[in-house]
Structures are given as C-alpha cells and as structure tokens.
Design a protein around this motif. Structure first.
Motif, mmCIF file in Angstrom:
data_model
loop_
_atom_site.group_PDB
_atom_site.id
_atom_site.type_symbol
_atom_site.label_atom_id
_atom_site.label_comp_id
_atom_site.label_asym_id
_atom_site.label_seq_id
_atom_site.Cartn_x
_atom_site.Cartn_y
_atom_site.Cartn_z
ATOM 1 N N ASN A 58 7.248 -11.409 7.423
ATOM 2 C CA ASN A 58 7.779 -10.396 6.698
ATOM 3 C C ASN A 58 6.805 -9.495 5.914
ATOM 4 O O ASN A 58 5.782 -9.416 4.922
ATOM 5 N N LEU A 59 6.841 -8.075 6.857
ATOM 6 C CA LEU A 59 5.283 -6.928 6.561
ATOM 7 C C LEU A 59 5.425 -6.610 5.367
ATOM 8 O O LEU A 59 5.150 -5.894 3.980
ATOM 9 N N ASN A 60 6.962 -6.315 4.517
ATOM 10 C CA ASN A 60 7.192 -5.653 3.286
ATOM 11 C C ASN A 60 6.865 -6.845 2.107
ATOM 12 O O ASN A 60 6.024 -6.078 1.075
ATOM 13 N N ALA A 61 7.143 -8.476 2.751
ATOM 14 C CA ALA A 61 6.722 -8.504 1.291
ATOM 15 C C ALA A 61 4.996 -9.120 1.423
ATOM 16 O O ALA A 61 3.888 -9.193 0.097
ATOM 17 N N PHE A 62 4.595 -9.569 2.382
ATOM 18 C CA PHE A 62 3.000 -8.966 2.954
ATOM 19 C C PHE A 62 2.551 -7.672 2.476
ATOM 20 O O PHE A 62 1.170 -7.533 1.796
ATOM 21 N N LEU A 63 2.642 -6.800 2.033
ATOM 22 C CA LEU A 63 2.105 -5.520 1.817
ATOM 23 C C LEU A 63 2.299 -4.712 0.223
ATOM 24 O O LEU A 63 2.219 -3.956 -0.089
ATOM 25 N N GLY A 64 3.939 -5.894 -0.001
ATOM 26 C CA GLY A 64 4.276 -5.136 -0.903
ATOM 27 C C GLY A 64 5.240 -3.874 -1.064
ATOM 28 O O GLY A 64 5.155 -3.351 -2.309
ATOM 29 N N VAL A 65 5.669 -3.874 -0.297
ATOM 30 C CA VAL A 65 7.008 -2.830 -0.196
ATOM 31 C C VAL A 65 7.859 -2.526 -0.295
ATOM 32 O O VAL A 65 8.203 -3.868 0.426
ATOM 33 N N SER A 66 8.644 -2.142 -1.080
ATOM 34 C CA SER A 66 10.016 -1.952 -1.386
ATOM 35 C C SER A 66 11.030 -1.619 -0.889
ATOM 36 O O SER A 66 12.622 -1.787 -0.079
ATOM 37 N N GLU A 67 10.331 -0.553 0.239
ATOM 38 C CA GLU A 67 11.490 0.346 1.013
ATOM 39 C C GLU A 67 11.622 -0.112 2.285
ATOM 40 O O GLU A 67 10.596 -0.770 3.007
ATOM 41 N N ARG A 68 12.219 0.588 3.029
ATOM 42 C CA ARG A 68 11.738 0.272 4.422
ATOM 43 C C ARG A 68 10.704 1.036 4.667
ATOM 44 O O ARG A 68 10.366 1.883 4.755
ATOM 45 N N ILE A 69 10.304 0.115 5.558
ATOM 46 C CA ILE A 69 9.253 0.032 7.022
ATOM 47 C C ILE A 69 9.209 0.398 7.745
ATOM 48 O O ILE A 69 10.175 -0.102 8.784
ATOM 49 N N ILE A 70 9.163 1.960 7.868
ATOM 50 C CA ILE A 70 8.909 2.568 9.499
ATOM 51 C C ILE A 70 6.783 2.115 10.281
ATOM 52 O O ILE A 70 6.535 3.215 9.875
ATOM 53 N N GLY A 71 7.660 1.993 11.866
ATOM 54 C CA GLY A 71 6.050 1.556 12.354
ATOM 55 C C GLY A 71 6.303 0.258 13.453
ATOM 56 O O GLY A 71 5.664 1.071 14.451
ATOM 57 N N PRO A 72 6.242 -0.208 13.135
ATOM 58 C CA PRO A 72 6.163 -1.772 14.418
ATOM 59 C C PRO A 72 7.647 -1.597 15.104
ATOM 60 O O PRO A 72 8.232 -0.122 14.709
ATOM 61 N N PRO A 73 6.903 -2.321 16.384
ATOM 62 C CA PRO A 73 8.237 -1.522 17.491
ATOM 63 C C PRO A 73 9.421 -2.605 16.797
ATOM 64 O O PRO A 73 10.635 -1.306 17.080
#
Length: 217
Positions: A58-73
């Motif tokens: 879970n990249l949101n948890a890994f990076l500490g991001v609450s917003e939607r992540i854009i980047g990975p496929p």
C-alpha cells in the motif's frame, strides 16, 4: 516493498532537450485526440485512495500519503475534484561508501552514496499536459523525498510531491523533471550512463498518462 530502480533515464540533457523540441508538435497533436478516446473507457478509479504497487504494498501507507497517488501503472486514474500526489520511480544507491564503485574521475561530496544524493537533491518540477495549451508546471523542493529505506542490499529514496489540484475530466499527461546541484553517481557501478545523474534539471520520467473521471451522480 520492491523498489523501482531508475536507471539511465537521461543520456544527456542536451539530447533530451533536442528530442523533446523535435517531437513536441507531433506529441501535442496526438494528445489533443486523447480526451475523446479516454471518455469512452469503461474503467473508473477505485472509490478508496489506496494505491498498490505490483508486489501489493500500500503506497499510501508506505509514503504517508492520504490523497490519491498518481504514477505507478495501476494508479493513473482519479476523480475530478480530487487532490493527488505525484510519485515516480525510486533512486537506489550502494548502502556504504566503503564498498561504492564509481566511474573514473568522479568524486562524491559525501562518503555514503545516499548521503551524496540527498545533499545534491534540490527537488522536482511536475509538468502536466506538457506541449499543449493546458501545460502547467509545479515546483517542489527536497521534501519530495518521502522515505529512505533499504532493499536487497541497496538503499532507496522514495518520492512524492505535495498535493496537486485536480485536472479537468479526460486524458492528461504528467512529467517529472529532477533538479540536482551537482552530478551524482550511485556507487553501484562504473558506467556514467547507468549509474549517474547529471547536474541541473533533467527529465526523470516520460510523459505518464493519467485520466480524470467526473463523479457519477
């Protein structure tokens, strides 16, 4: 999490600039047709904001991001009105300067390769819809490094921009440029094109496609 090691993204800043200029017209024309094609797509973003890497992290948890992540496929769709965070491939280095291998003539500014990278990292510039009338640029500083963690005997820096405002409904592109105060080499090998990043600003990613969908009523 299995990192995405960025290698040889730029042959040279000059070649990248010339190539971008030569293809700008054709690329812009192609992008003008993308919104209509994207509108016909059946896929929509998941309701939750969790972006999963290919290995299930879970990249949101890994990076500490609450917003939607854009980047990975698998994370390139969002709803209109949502803020989003731009992530991009991590940068890996040798863990310890004592075992680092560098191209001939290169002298790091810090003993450990990751410390060398961090000391030279000035930030990024995110350009949305590059080459079109809708092009917009956003600049971020060293805080773009969200986390540094080891993996498989190397050390990796993981990135994420500050939240960006929503784009309009339809297809867009988002491109990341990195800025370094001086050349950096990762300590993993002696080939400059594979193991080094240039000084100044350079394209770190290609034009990543992203689609924004209107929310259903």
């Amino acid at each position: 999490m299995k990192p995405n090691r960025m290698r040889a993204v730029v042959v040279s800043v000059v070649l990248a600039t010339l190539s971008a200029a030569a293809g700008a017209g054709t690329a812009a024309q192609a992008r003008e047709k993308e919104p209509a094609r994207a509108a016909a797509r059946a896929a929509v973003p998941p309701a939750d904001h969790n972006c999963l890497s290919p290995d299930g992290t879970n990249l949101n948890a890994f990076l500490g991001v609450s917003e939607r992540i854009i980047g990975p496929p698998d994370c390139r769709e969002a709803f209109v009105g949502e803020q989003w965070v731009r992530t991009f491939p991590s940068w890996g280095t040798a863990v310890n300067g004592a075992r680092a291998r560098y191209p001939r003539g290169y002298t790091p500014a810090r003993f450990n390769p990751m410390d060398d990278f961090v000391s030279k990292f000035l930030g990024i510039r995110v350009v949305n819809d590059i080459g079109t009338a809708q092009e917009r640029s956003h600049t971020f500083g060293p805080e773009t490094i969200r986390r540094i963690a080891p993996f498989d005997r190397d050390l990796f820096a993981f990135f994420g921009s500050a939240p960006l405002s929503s784009l309009s409904a339809g297809a867009h592109t988002t491109t990341v440029f990195m800025r370094l105060s001086a050349e950096h080499c990762d300590g993993l090998g002696r080939r400059p094109l594979e193991n080094c990043l240039p000084a100044g600003e350079f394209a770190y990613t290609g034009d990543t496609p992203v689609t924004f969908f209107p929310r259903s009523r």
